[in-house]
Design a protein around this motif. Structure first.
Motif, PDB file in Angstrom:
ATOM      1  N   ILE A  28      12.682 -26.757 -47.987  1.00 19.78           N
ATOM      2  CA  ILE A  28      12.578 -27.967 -47.170  1.00 19.78           C
ATOM      3  C   ILE A  28      13.196 -29.102 -47.959  1.00 19.78           C
ATOM      4  CG2 ILE A  28      11.039 -29.597 -46.023  1.00 19.78           C
ATOM      5  CD1 ILE A  28       8.947 -27.349 -45.869  1.00 19.78           C
ATOM      6  N   ASP A  29      14.303 -29.613 -47.472  1.00 15.40           N
ATOM      7  CA  ASP A  29      15.001 -30.720 -48.135  1.00 15.40           C
ATOM      8  C   ASP A  29      15.227 -30.430 -49.612  1.00 15.40           C
ATOM      9  OD1 ASP A  29      14.962 -32.032 -45.670  1.00 15.40           O
ATOM     10  OD2 ASP A  29      13.121 -33.106 -46.139  1.00 15.40           O
ATOM     11  N   GLY A  30      15.648 -29.193 -49.917  1.00 18.45           N
ATOM     12  CA  GLY A  30      15.944 -28.810 -51.291  1.00 18.45           C
ATOM     13  C   GLY A  30      14.741 -28.417 -52.119  1.00 18.45           C
ATOM     14  N   ARG A  31      13.560 -28.452 -51.539  1.00 17.33           N
ATOM     15  CA  ARG A  31      12.326 -28.083 -52.246  1.00 17.33           C
ATOM     16  C   ARG A  31      11.895 -26.699 -51.779  1.00 17.33           C
ATOM     17  NH1 ARG A  31       7.299 -32.025 -51.709  1.00 17.33           N
ATOM     18  NH2 ARG A  31       8.633 -33.270 -53.042  1.00 17.33           N
ATOM     19  N   ASP A  32      11.738 -25.770 -52.725  1.00 16.49           N
ATOM     20  CA  ASP A  32      11.286 -24.424 -52.389  1.00 16.49           C
ATOM     21  C   ASP A  32       9.776 -24.421 -52.207  1.00 16.49           C
ATOM     22  OD1 ASP A  32      13.866 -23.382 -52.505  1.00 16.49           O
ATOM     23  OD2 ASP A  32      13.713 -22.977 -54.649  1.00 16.49           O
ATOM     24  N   VAL A  33       9.329 -23.839 -51.101  1.00 13.38           N
ATOM     25  CA  VAL A  33       7.921 -23.806 -50.734  1.00 13.38           C
ATOM     26  C   VAL A  33       7.592 -22.400 -50.243  1.00 13.38           C
ATOM     27  CG1 VAL A  33       6.201 -24.748 -49.125  1.00 13.38           C
ATOM     28  CG2 VAL A  33       8.002 -26.224 -50.002  1.00 13.38           C
ATOM     29  N   VAL A  34       6.406 -21.922 -50.550  1.00 13.62           N
ATOM     30  CA  VAL A  34       5.904 -20.674 -49.980  1.00 13.62           C
ATOM     31  C   VAL A  34       4.808 -21.049 -48.996  1.00 13.62           C
ATOM     32  CG1 VAL A  34       4.744 -18.491 -50.451  1.00 13.62           C
ATOM     33  CG2 VAL A  34       6.463 -19.359 -52.058  1.00 13.62           C
ATOM     34  N   LEU A  35       4.960 -20.631 -47.753  1.00  8.73           N
ATOM     35  CA  LEU A  35       3.978 -20.979 -46.729  1.00  8.73           C
ATOM     36  C   LEU A  35       2.633 -20.345 -47.037  1.00  8.73           C
ATOM     37  CD1 LEU A  35       6.077 -20.610 -43.459  1.00  8.73           C
ATOM     38  CD2 LEU A  35       5.602 -22.687 -44.766  1.00  8.73           C
ATOM     39  N   THR A  36       1.580 -21.127 -46.908  1.00 10.79           N
ATOM     40  CA  THR A  36       0.229 -20.620 -47.157  1.00 10.79           C
ATOM     41  C   THR A  36      -0.503 -20.305 -45.856  1.00 10.79           C
ATOM     42  OG1 THR A  36      -0.645 -22.869 -47.249  1.00 10.79           O
ATOM     43  CG2 THR A  36       0.005 -21.869 -49.337  1.00 10.79           C
ATOM     44  N   ASP A  37       0.109 -20.672 -44.730  1.00 12.56           N
ATOM     45  CA  ASP A  37      -0.505 -20.466 -43.427  1.00 12.56           C
ATOM     46  C   ASP A  37       0.457 -19.684 -42.533  1.00 12.56           C
ATOM     47  OD1 ASP A  37      -2.719 -22.457 -43.893  1.00 12.56           O
ATOM     48  OD2 ASP A  37      -1.015 -23.832 -43.924  1.00 12.56           O
ATOM     49  N   ASN A  38      -0.070 -18.889 -41.606  1.00  8.91           N
ATOM     50  CA  ASN A  38       0.755 -18.357 -40.527  1.00  8.91           C
ATOM     51  C   ASN A  38       1.093 -19.529 -39.616  1.00  8.91           C
ATOM     52  OD1 ASN A  38       0.621 -15.633 -41.326  1.00  8.91           O
ATOM     53  ND2 ASN A  38      -1.314 -15.367 -40.258  1.00  8.91           N
ATOM     54  N   ILE A  39       2.349 -19.659 -39.250  1.00 11.46           N
ATOM     55  CA  ILE A  39       2.773 -20.763 -38.390  1.00 11.46           C
ATOM     56  C   ILE A  39       3.299 -20.180 -37.087  1.00 11.46           C
ATOM     57  CG2 ILE A  39       4.228 -22.815 -38.170  1.00 11.46           C
ATOM     58  CD1 ILE A  39       2.205 -22.957 -40.508  1.00 11.46           C
ATOM     59  N   ALA A  40       2.629 -20.493 -35.993  1.00 13.21           N
ATOM     60  CA  ALA A  40       3.031 -20.001 -34.676  1.00 13.21           C
ATOM     61  C   ALA A  40       4.283 -20.738 -34.198  1.00 13.21           C
ATOM     62  CB  ALA A  40       1.891 -20.200 -33.677  1.00 13.21           C
ATOM     63  N   ARG A  41       5.022 -20.066 -33.354  1.00  8.67           N
ATOM     64  CA  ARG A  41       6.212 -20.675 -32.752  1.00  8.67           C
ATOM     65  C   ARG A  41       5.806 -21.995 -32.085  1.00  8.67           C
ATOM     66  NH1 ARG A  41       8.172 -19.596 -27.460  1.00  8.67           N
ATOM     67  NH2 ARG A  41      10.207 -20.520 -27.232  1.00  8.67           N
ATOM     68  N   ALA A  42       6.610 -23.033 -32.292  1.00  5.27           N
ATOM     69  CA  ALA A  42       6.427 -24.378 -31.736  1.00  5.27           C
ATOM     70  C   ALA A  42       5.368 -25.203 -32.470  1.00  5.27           C
ATOM     71  CB  ALA A  42       6.133 -24.344 -30.239  1.00  5.27           C
ATOM     72  N   HIS A  43       4.722 -24.633 -33.493  1.00  3.22           N
ATOM     73  CA  HIS A  43       3.783 -25.414 -34.297  1.00  3.22           C
ATOM     74  C   HIS A  43       4.548 -26.144 -35.400  1.00  3.22           C
ATOM     75  CE1 HIS A  43      -0.413 -23.973 -33.146  1.00  3.22           C
ATOM     76  NE2 HIS A  43       0.413 -23.583 -32.195  1.00  3.22           N
ATOM     77  N   LYS A  44       3.884 -27.088 -36.051  1.00  2.00           N
ATOM     78  CA  LYS A  44       4.526 -27.963 -37.026  1.00  2.00           C
ATOM     79  C   LYS A  44       4.058 -27.672 -38.448  1.00  2.00           C
ATOM     80  CE  LYS A  44       2.606 -31.329 -34.791  1.00  2.00           C
ATOM     81  NZ  LYS A  44       1.991 -30.492 -33.780  1.00  2.00           N
ATOM     82  N   ILE A  45       4.968 -27.976 -39.404  1.00  2.00           N
ATOM     83  CA  ILE A  45       4.602 -28.008 -40.817  1.00  2.00           C
ATOM     84  C   ILE A  45       5.051 -29.349 -41.384  1.00  2.00           C
ATOM     85  CG2 ILE A  45       4.709 -25.502 -41.149  1.00  2.00           C
ATOM     86  CD1 ILE A  45       7.427 -25.956 -42.601  1.00  2.00           C
ATOM     87  N   ALA A  46       4.419 -29.744 -42.487  1.00  2.00           N
ATOM     88  CA  ALA A  46       4.781 -31.002 -43.137  1.00  2.00           C
ATOM     89  C   ALA A  46       6.121 -30.838 -43.858  1.00  2.00           C
ATOM     90  CB  ALA A  46       3.703 -31.409 -44.123  1.00  2.00           C
ATOM     91  N   ALA A  47       7.042 -31.761 -43.617  1.00  3.95           N
ATOM     92  CA  ALA A  47       8.346 -31.763 -44.286  1.00  3.95           C
ATOM     93  C   ALA A  47       8.292 -32.532 -45.594  1.00  3.95           C
ATOM     94  CB  ALA A  47       9.409 -32.364 -43.370  1.00  3.95           C
ATOM     95  N   SER A  48       7.277 -33.355 -45.737  1.00  5.51           N
ATOM     96  CA  SER A  48       7.062 -34.149 -46.949  1.00  5.51           C
ATOM     97  C   SER A  48       5.559 -34.309 -47.108  1.00  5.51           C
ATOM     98  CB  SER A  48       7.740 -35.518 -46.820  1.00  5.51           C
ATOM     99  OG  SER A  48       7.250 -36.214 -45.698  1.00  5.51           O
ATOM    100  N   PRO A  49       5.089 -34.714 -48.287  1.00  2.18           N
ATOM    101  CA  PRO A  49       3.637 -34.923 -48.432  1.00  2.18           C
ATOM    102  C   PRO A  49       3.153 -35.995 -47.458  1.00  2.18           C
ATOM    103  CG  PRO A  49       4.727 -34.980 -50.569  1.00  2.18           C
ATOM    104  CD  PRO A  49       5.813 -34.996 -49.527  1.00  2.18           C
ATOM    105  N   ILE A  50       2.050 -35.714 -46.802  1.00  5.66           N
ATOM    106  CA  ILE A  50       1.471 -36.644 -45.835  1.00  5.66           C
ATOM    107  C   ILE A  50       0.049 -36.935 -46.297  1.00  5.66           C
ATOM    108  CG2 ILE A  50       0.777 -36.993 -43.432  1.00  5.66           C
ATOM    109  CD1 ILE A  50       2.968 -34.929 -42.666  1.00  5.66           C
ATOM    110  N   SER A  51      -0.266 -38.195 -46.468  1.00  9.14           N
ATOM    111  CA  SER A  51      -1.609 -38.595 -46.907  1.00  9.14           C
ATOM    112  C   SER A  51      -2.501 -38.854 -45.708  1.00  9.14           C
ATOM    113  CB  SER A  51      -1.540 -39.869 -47.756  1.00  9.14           C
ATOM    114  OG  SER A  51      -0.805 -39.629 -48.928  1.00  9.14           O
ATOM    115  N   ALA A  52      -3.802 -38.675 -45.903  1.00  8.47           N
ATOM    116  CA  ALA A  52      -4.762 -38.996 -44.852  1.00  8.47           C
ATOM    117  C   ALA A  52      -4.519 -40.422 -44.374  1.00  8.47           C
ATOM    118  CB  ALA A  52      -6.187 -38.841 -45.377  1.00  8.47           C
TER     119      ALA A  52
END
Length: 102
Positions: A28-52
């Motif tokens: 993601i944007d040059g950052r290697d990440v291993v997904l920790t969750d199953n992500i269903a089609r059309a669901h979202k993941i964070a592209a950058s750190p998001i704070s509460a």
């Protein structure tokens, strides 16, 4: 990144184009990440750190706020965001009983 799509350059989430299993390595944007969750089609993941409290941006528009810190590559869904625009019709208390929101 053929499994995820950024819909707008200002988005802080990516949308899954297909089911992606936990343990899948992605970049993601040059950052290697291993997904920790199953992500269903059309669901979202964070592209950058998001704070509460941060605004979630999809389609270049705010769609809600994070209710918890969300690391890059983590699932972004109803368990960690709330809409500022759509009313909540029911709540589930810690005892598992569903009640109508007031």
């Amino acid at each position: 990144m053929d499994a995820f799509l950024r819909l707008h350059p200002e988005d802080n989430v990516l949308v899954a184009l297909k089911m992606v299993e936990a343990g899948t390595p992605i970049s993601i944007d040059g950052r290697d990440v291993v997904l920790t969750d199953n992500i269903a089609r059309a669901h979202k993941i964070a592209a950058s750190p998001i704070s509460a409290g941060d605004v979630i941006v999809k389609y270049g528009m705010p769609i809600g706020r994070a209710t918890a810190n969300i690391a890059v590559g983590r699932h972004v869904h109803v368990h960690n965001i709330r809409s500022d625009y759509t009313p909540t019709y029911s709540l589930r208390d810690t005892d598992g009983v569903e009640r109508k929101a007031s």
